[in-house]
Design an enzyme around this catalytic site. Structure first.
Site, PDB file in Angstrom:
ATOM      1  N   LYS A  50       0.837  -1.203   0.000  1.00 46.21           N
ATOM      2  CA  LYS A  50       0.000   0.000   0.000  1.00 46.21           C
ATOM      3  C   LYS A  50       0.872   1.255   0.000  1.00 46.21           C
ATOM      4  O   LYS A  50       0.685   2.163  -0.804  1.00 46.21           O
ATOM      5  CB  LYS A  50      -0.916   0.029   1.239  1.00 46.21           C
ATOM      6  CG  LYS A  50      -1.902  -1.113   1.302  1.00 46.21           C
ATOM      7  CD  LYS A  50      -2.804  -1.004   2.518  1.00 46.21           C
ATOM      8  CE  LYS A  50      -2.090  -1.169   3.842  1.00 46.21           C
ATOM      9  NZ  LYS A  50      -1.463  -2.487   4.040  1.00 46.21           N
ATOM     10  N   THR A  51       1.821   1.259   0.919  1.00 49.57           N
ATOM     11  CA  THR A  51       2.669   2.442   1.026  1.00 49.57           C
ATOM     12  C   THR A  51       3.540   2.579  -0.219  1.00 49.57           C
ATOM     13  O   THR A  51       3.725   3.667  -0.754  1.00 49.57           O
ATOM     14  CB  THR A  51       3.527   2.340   2.302  1.00 49.57           C
ATOM     15  OG1 THR A  51       2.639   2.195   3.418  1.00 49.57           O
ATOM     16  CG2 THR A  51       4.376   3.571   2.497  1.00 49.57           C
ATOM     17  N   ASP A 241      -2.423   7.663   3.879  1.00 50.78           N
ATOM     18  CA  ASP A 241      -1.987   6.302   4.227  1.00 50.78           C
ATOM     19  C   ASP A 241      -2.551   5.975   5.610  1.00 50.78           C
ATOM     20  O   ASP A 241      -2.914   6.879   6.364  1.00 50.78           O
ATOM     21  CB  ASP A 241      -0.449   6.248   4.263  1.00 50.78           C
ATOM     22  CG  ASP A 241       0.097   4.809   4.179  1.00 50.78           C
ATOM     23  OD1 ASP A 241      -0.709   3.861   4.123  1.00 50.78           O
ATOM     24  OD2 ASP A 241       1.337   4.647   4.161  1.00 50.78           O
ATOM     25  N   GLU A 242      -2.629   4.704   5.951  1.00 50.32           N
ATOM     26  CA  GLU A 242      -3.078   4.266   7.278  1.00 50.32           C
ATOM     27  C   GLU A 242      -4.449   4.861   7.627  1.00 50.32           C
ATOM     28  O   GLU A 242      -4.693   5.329   8.736  1.00 50.32           O
ATOM     29  CB  GLU A 242      -2.060   4.678   8.360  1.00 50.32           C
ATOM     30  CG  GLU A 242      -0.633   4.226   8.086  1.00 50.32           C
ATOM     31  CD  GLU A 242      -0.312   2.834   8.611  1.00 50.32           C
ATOM     32  OE1 GLU A 242      -1.222   2.179   9.154  1.00 50.32           O
ATOM     33  OE2 GLU A 242       0.840   2.400   8.445  1.00 50.32           O
ATOM     34  N   GLN A 272      -5.384  -3.683  10.909  1.00 51.52           N
ATOM     35  CA  GLN A 272      -4.303  -3.008  11.615  1.00 51.52           C
ATOM     36  C   GLN A 272      -4.769  -1.755  12.339  1.00 51.52           C
ATOM     37  O   GLN A 272      -3.977  -0.859  12.622  1.00 51.52           O
ATOM     38  CB  GLN A 272      -3.188  -2.638  10.634  1.00 51.52           C
ATOM     39  CG  GLN A 272      -2.491  -3.842  10.047  1.00 51.52           C
ATOM     40  CD  GLN A 272      -1.311  -3.417   9.174  1.00 51.52           C
ATOM     41  OE1 GLN A 272      -0.310  -2.923   9.655  1.00 51.52           O
ATOM     42  NE2 GLN A 272      -1.453  -3.609   7.880  1.00 51.52           N
ATOM     43  N   ARG A 613       5.453  -7.172  10.937  1.00 56.98           N
ATOM     44  CA  ARG A 613       6.620  -6.309  10.677  1.00 56.98           C
ATOM     45  C   ARG A 613       7.811  -7.136  10.221  1.00 56.98           C
ATOM     46  O   ARG A 613       8.798  -6.604   9.719  1.00 56.98           O
ATOM     47  CB  ARG A 613       7.058  -5.536  11.946  1.00 56.98           C
ATOM     48  CG  ARG A 613       6.065  -4.535  12.550  1.00 56.98           C
ATOM     49  CD  ARG A 613       5.502  -3.588  11.557  1.00 56.98           C
ATOM     50  NE  ARG A 613       4.224  -4.099  11.047  1.00 56.98           N
ATOM     51  CZ  ARG A 613       3.671  -3.707   9.909  1.00 56.98           C
ATOM     52  NH1 ARG A 613       4.259  -2.830   9.146  1.00 56.98           N
ATOM     53  NH2 ARG A 613       2.524  -4.199   9.509  1.00 56.98           N
TER      54      ARG A 613
END
Ligand code: ATP
Ligand code: MG
Length: 658
Positions: A50-51, A241-242, A272, A613
């Protein structure tokens, strides 16, 4: 006859691009990165790019000739924002740096300095942090006489949290009290009264707290057509984002920013969402298509980050989740080692294990900066920090205690703040209290004088005890020369303040040499800013370095530093090897969350964030028992999240001491 000229505006054709987007992105990512017009929602799991898609999208925009000024990239932390723009710059050159990027709060602060006057806000307003808010609440509480109550009134920090919760959940204060703080129900009316006074106080002193930044930005965008038009003409392409961790107000701000351009892309992962305690609403993602029925929905299903065993463990954990879209990620990355589940005897053994294993991995060629140790709460790392120091393993710590919460730095900043805003009462009180012979009462009296004075920095006519006279004189003298620097770069001002403050600091603290160094550090940071107001805004919003340790870490020539981080601060990042420590009932999930199902669910998502992560190597560890002095209980059960993961997917490790 009018002649028609055919202009090809199809931006999907890779003609003269330096970057081979189609080769670097998969089909869905490519679609998201090359379509600039109209609303897009990208909802996808961890590590699915996504990022990366946002980064390439910005690069592509720049390559297509869109001016960097027209692009706005909102993310959750400033670290993340600058990281992304660095990567854009690495792809397309320096233009990338000119793109506006930051958090909703920092964006709001900048916009309000520029356009706040449309809603009657002066550009010299100050931003107060949670600590300042607490101090003001305390002050108002005694003004109102609530400190004389017989039954226990909530502490200032708790009251500040109630106010903030009310803002973030968009509820009234009494509603918040009865829902979250029923033990203080009997004070509900007084708390509400305090809330009103707090609001007035901030208004009178030109102070904005974090929540106000969003509230004012929203007000600006929704009530001033002129401001909104100016802003949306500038920022024609907006990305966030996020998005799963935005609250209701942030979502509405996003829509207003998209305005009539409607060039808005948000990306997020409902699994998340880890900030609902601050009012984040996963439903923002779900409601996006309602706001934009014509939006493109892009799903990314492939994980590029983690090996299959790590991903399978993450998927298995989420099978027990009570809510959310079910999505199972697949990875192209091959197999790898099973994640280790490490039972240690106690906290110390866990620390020794982590340190030893880190050194072992390093022997195998994995650099320290490719490893991270993650934990639920900052204090869980204390023991490990001692162990790392003992073994000379360099590390930085993110999250937890903030650089600027250190008293001496707040002192320095307060002096700078009154230069920027002479009506900033909190800062004045702090500054005055540093002078010998001045107590809380006389400080408030002096401020009353200052507020109505012709020149607020001239303290010569202030009435004070003889003992305080000299100090006031010196302060006045310092402010007289400092105030002329209000529109200059902050470095010189900081020097003047520091010269004035050093003798005070020396008087007050035995460990003043260490504190001097902190101020030097602050001076280095100040040197990077062009204006005082930029500097102060920046510091107030999110310290450039998250913690004292990080700010004071020696600048190592190679990037060989291990990261210790709270999971909240590790969002969006990745490492070759990840250790999740203290996976113990009562620690992770935290003791508090055990009583509430929604909170437990959030803890599970937190574990999901932690696990995802890791790229190649994951170890989840726990001490088999610890005594928790805060609650006087023995914690002795491994985290339920370990049990929820299919046991075939974890490799149990035990420690054999030699
Ligand atoms: P998170 O949910 O944790 O924020 P994300 O969805 O934002 O994750 P990224 O951080 O963008 O994922 O990507 C994860 C990793 O996968 C990065 O190292 C990224 O460079 C890599 N990656 C993503 N897409 C591709 C691709 N198409 N080709 C190669 N590598 C990719
Ligand atoms: Mg990301």
């Amino acid at each position: 006859m009018v002649k028609t000229f055919k202009l090809n505006t199809d931006q999907t054709v890779d003609r003269a691009f330096k970057i081979d987007y189609a080769a670097l992105l998969n089909e869905q990512q490519y679609e998201a990165a090359t379509q600039f017009r109209g609303p897009i929602l990208c909802i996808a799991g961890a590590g699915s790019g996504k990022t990366r898609t946002l980064i390439y999208r910005v690069a592509r925009m720049l390559e297509s000739g869109i001016a960097p000024d027209n692009i706005l990239l909102l993310t959750f932390t400033r670290k993340a924002a600058s990281n992304m723009l660095d990567r854009v710059a690495a792809l397309v050159g320096n233009e990338g740096k000119a793109v506006a990027g930051g958090t909703y709060h920092s964006f709001a602060a900048n916009i309000l300095r520029k356009y706040g006057h449309y809603i009657g806000l002066k550009s010299s307003y100050s931003i107060i942090d949670e600590g300042d808010a607490g101090d003001i609440i305390n002050f108002l509480r005694s003004e109102l006489g609530f400190n004389k109550k017989e039954s226990r009134f909530p502490q200032k920090k708790t009251v500040a949290q109630m106010f903030s919760k009310a803002n973030n959940l968009e509820k009234t204060v009494p509603d918040i009290v009865s829902a979250f703080y029923p033990q203080f129900e009997e004070h509900s009316e007084d708390i509400e009264r305090l809330h009103e006074e707090f609001g007035k106080y901030k208004l009178n002193n030109m102070l904005l707290d974090y929540d106000d930044l969003l509230i004012y930005l929203h007000r600006l965008l929704s009530t001033s057509d002129a401001a909104r038009t100016a802003i949306t003409t500038r920022y024609r392409y907006v990305m966030a984002d996020e998005y799963q961790d935005t609250n209701g107000l942030q979502a509405r701000i996003t829509f207003l920013l998209a305005g009539e351009n409607r060039n808005i892309m948000v990306v997020g992962d409902d699994a998340q969402s880890i900030y609902s305690f601050r009012g984040a609403r996963v439903t923002n993602i779900l409601e996006f298509p309602q706001a934009y029925p014509d939006c493109r929905i892009i799903r990314l299903e492939e994980n590029y980050r983690s090996t299959r065993p790590i991903l399978e463990a993450a998927n298995s954990l989420m099978e027990s989740a009570r809510e959310g879209f079910k999505k199972t990620l697949v990875t192209q990355k091959g197999s790898g080692d099973l994640p280790a589940c490490v039972c240690c005897e106690d906290e110390q053994e866990q620390a020794m294990f982590v340190a030893a294993r880190i050194l072992e991995l390093r022997e195998q060629g994995i650099k320290l900066n490719n490893m991270a140790v993650l934990f639920r709460s900052s204090f869980h790392a204390y023991q490990l920090e001692l162990e790392l120091k003992r073994r000379n393993i360099p590390y930085v710590k993110w999250g937890g205690f903030k650089f600027l919460e250190a008293g001496h730095l707040k002192d320095v900043i307060s002096h700078m703040r009154i230069v920027q805003n002479p009506y900033d009462q909190v800062s004045w009180l702090r500054v005055l209290l540093l002078i010998e012979g001045i107590g809380t009462h006389s400080a408030s009296e002096i401020f009353k004088h200052i507020r109505f004075a012709q020149n607020p920095y001239d303290l010569s006519t202030v009435k004070a005890r003889a003992k305080a006279e000299k100090g006031l004189q010196q302060l006045s003298k310092m402010l007289a020369s400092a105030s002329s620097l209000v529109n200059s770069p902050p470095a010189r001002l900081l020097e003047i303040v520091a010269d004035y403050y050093f003798p005070i600091l020396k008087e007050r603290f035995d460990d003043y040499p260490r504190r001097f160094k902190d101020i030097d550090q602050l001076a280095i940071i100040a040197g990077k800013f062009a204006t005082l107001s930029d500097f102060l805004t920046d510091l107030a919003l999110e310290p450039p370095k998250d913690s004292v340790d990080e700010a004071l870490a020696p600048e190592t020539s190679e990037d060989e530093t291990l990261v210790l981080s709270t999971i909240h601060s590790a969002k969006g990042l990745e490492w070759h090897s990840v250790f999740v420590i203290h996976a113990l009932e009562g620690r992770f999930p935290s003791l508090r969350s055990l009583k509430s199902e929604p909170e437990l669910e959030e803890e599970r998502r937190l574990m999901y964030v932690a696990i995802t992560r890791a790229a190649e190597n994951l170890a989840i560890s726990y001490p088999s028992q610890i005594w928790d002095p805060a609650t006087g209980s023995l914690l002795a059960r491994p985290s339920r999240f370990i049990e929820e993961i299919d046991s075939n997917l974890l490799e149990p490790w035990q420690i054999a001491r030699q």
